[in-house]
Scaffold this motif. Structure first.
Motif, short mmCIF file in Angstrom:
data_model
loop_
_atom_site.label_atom_id
_atom_site.label_comp_id
_atom_site.label_asym_id
_atom_site.label_seq_id
_atom_site.Cartn_x
_atom_site.Cartn_y
_atom_site.Cartn_z
N PHE A 1 0.84 -1.18 0.00
CA PHE A 1 0.00 0.00 0.00
C PHE A 1 0.88 1.24 0.00
O PHE A 1 1.84 1.32 0.75
N GLY A 2 0.54 2.19 -0.85
CA GLY A 2 1.25 3.46 -0.87
C GLY A 2 0.38 4.54 -0.26
O GLY A 2 -0.84 4.41 -0.22
N GLN A 3 1.02 5.59 0.21
CA GLN A 3 0.26 6.66 0.85
C GLN A 3 0.06 7.82 -0.11
O GLN A 3 -1.04 8.12 -0.50
N ASN A 4 1.12 8.47 -0.48
CA ASN A 4 1.03 9.66 -1.33
C ASN A 4 1.83 9.45 -2.60
O ASN A 4 2.87 8.81 -2.58
N SER B 1 10.76 3.99 0.66
CA SER B 1 9.77 2.95 0.37
C SER B 1 10.26 2.02 -0.72
O SER B 1 10.17 0.80 -0.60
N ALA C 1 2.86 2.26 -7.66
CA ALA C 1 3.15 2.50 -6.25
C ALA C 1 4.61 2.24 -5.94
O ALA C 1 5.18 1.23 -6.33
N TYR D 1 4.39 10.56 -5.64
CA TYR D 1 5.58 11.42 -5.64
C TYR D 1 5.16 12.81 -6.10
O TYR D 1 4.41 12.95 -7.06
#
Length: 95
Positions: A15-18, A49, A30, A20
């Protein structure tokens, strides 16, 4: 991600948050920074990450220790003849 991939075949979910924030880095994949075109790139060491995902894969596949320094990881990726970061992340999409 939108291809038919039954969850029973998954081995890892990331899972990625924001995204680039830089246009040259964004790819829609991601954790992949498009600015990083080789494992020797200084940016690879700074993209936490991305580095952690690659290290986790190396731990699983090659048994590297969790505390392996980035310089050793880079040398190992070269020794294993690992494809470039763009090729590696594209390959992850097709598994």
């Amino acid at each position: 991600a939108l291809k038919a991939n039954p969850p029973g075949a998954w081995r890892v979910v990331v899972f990625g948050q924001n995204p680039y924030p830089r246009l040259e880095s964004a790819t829609g994949i991601a954790m992949f920074d498009n600015k990083i075109d080789s494992w020797e790139s200084k940016a690879f060491g700074k993209a936490v990450s991305m580095r952690c995902i690659v290290k986790a894969a190396a731990m699983h596949r090659h048994g590297v220790p969790v505390d392996m320094p980035i310089a050793d990881l880079r040398r190992s990726l070269k020794t294993w003849k690992t494809v470039s970061p763009p090729q590696w992340f594209q390959a992850m999409l097709h598994q």
